[in-house]
Design an enzyme around this catalytic site. Structure first.
Site, PDB file in Angstrom:
ATOM      1  N   ILE A 100      13.129   8.138  -5.672  1.00 13.22           N
ATOM      2  CA  ILE A 100      12.864   6.722  -5.938  1.00 13.22           C
ATOM      3  C   ILE A 100      11.383   6.402  -5.740  1.00 13.22           C
ATOM      4  CG2 ILE A 100      13.367   4.346  -5.223  1.00 13.22           C
ATOM      5  CD1 ILE A 100      16.144   5.348  -4.326  1.00 13.22           C
ATOM      6  N   CYS A 101      10.786   6.994  -4.723  1.00 16.50           N
ATOM      7  CA  CYS A 101       9.407   6.660  -4.337  1.00 16.50           C
ATOM      8  C   CYS A 101       8.401   6.752  -5.484  1.00 16.50           C
ATOM      9  CB  CYS A 101       8.961   7.509  -3.156  1.00 16.50           C
ATOM     10  SG  CYS A 101       9.998   7.280  -1.687  1.00 16.50           S
TER      11      CYS A 101
END
Length: 181
Positions: free
Chosen positions: A51-52
């Site tokens: 996600i980052c």
């Protein structure tokens, strides 16, 4: 205890990494220094995750928009400056995200903000909008499994900079609220 709106943003001199032209060489950033500008500081849990990078790239695409609003964009995680460098080198989209990444591997800033997940030992997905006087004006904190909408940080910054009453879903150019006299 987590810091919130109205609190001073903590002041630490921490390692920082930016760019991919050279290995980190002890560069630092003073998190209490605003340079007379607004700051948008956003934490992600860990480098080399899923996600980052979507969030970092999303914020990076808005860097010019933040600059147009006299705001400095700063990213942060609890990884080291060398891990940041390696991650940027491994992904051209992250390499293009030309803003400082704080290496808060000792968790000084994350602990002071109160955003460390006690089980995972990493920072939550937290975003802080800090005014030129180093006072926190907006905070959002997401858990580890849901990403943010960087465009929302622009909308909130616009609203904060009007110094007016902005209704729900207000966007730049919309009318602000004017209380009856």
């Amino acid at each position: 205890m987590a810091l919130t709106v109205g609190d001073k943003f903590p002041s630490f001199v921490l390692p920082v990494q930016q760019g991919v032209s050279a290995l980190p060489a002890g560069e630092t950033i003073d998190t209490g220094d605003t340079g007379g500008k607004w700051k948008v500081v956003f934490f992600w849990p860990k480098d080399f995750t899923f996600i980052c990078p979507t969030e970092i790239i999303g914020y990076g695409e808005l860097k010019k928009d933040f600059e147009d609003r006299d705001a400095v964009l700063i990213g942060a995680s609890t990884d080291t400056d060398f891990v940041h460098f390696a991650w940027r080198k491994s992904d051209e989209r992250l390499a293009a995200c030309d803003f400082p990444w704080i290496a808060d591997n000792q968790k000084k800033l994350a602990d002071a903000l109160g955003i460390v997940d006690k089980d995972a030992g990493v920072a939550y997905r937290a975003t802080y909008i800090v005014d030129p006087h180093n006072v926190i004006q907006h905070v959002t904190v997401n858990g580890l499994n849901q990403g943010r909408n960087p465009q929302e940080a622009i909308r909130v910054l616009d609203a904060l900079q009007t110094d007016e009453l902005c209704p729900c879903n207000w966007k730049a150019g919309d009318e602000v609220l004017k209380p009856a006299a």
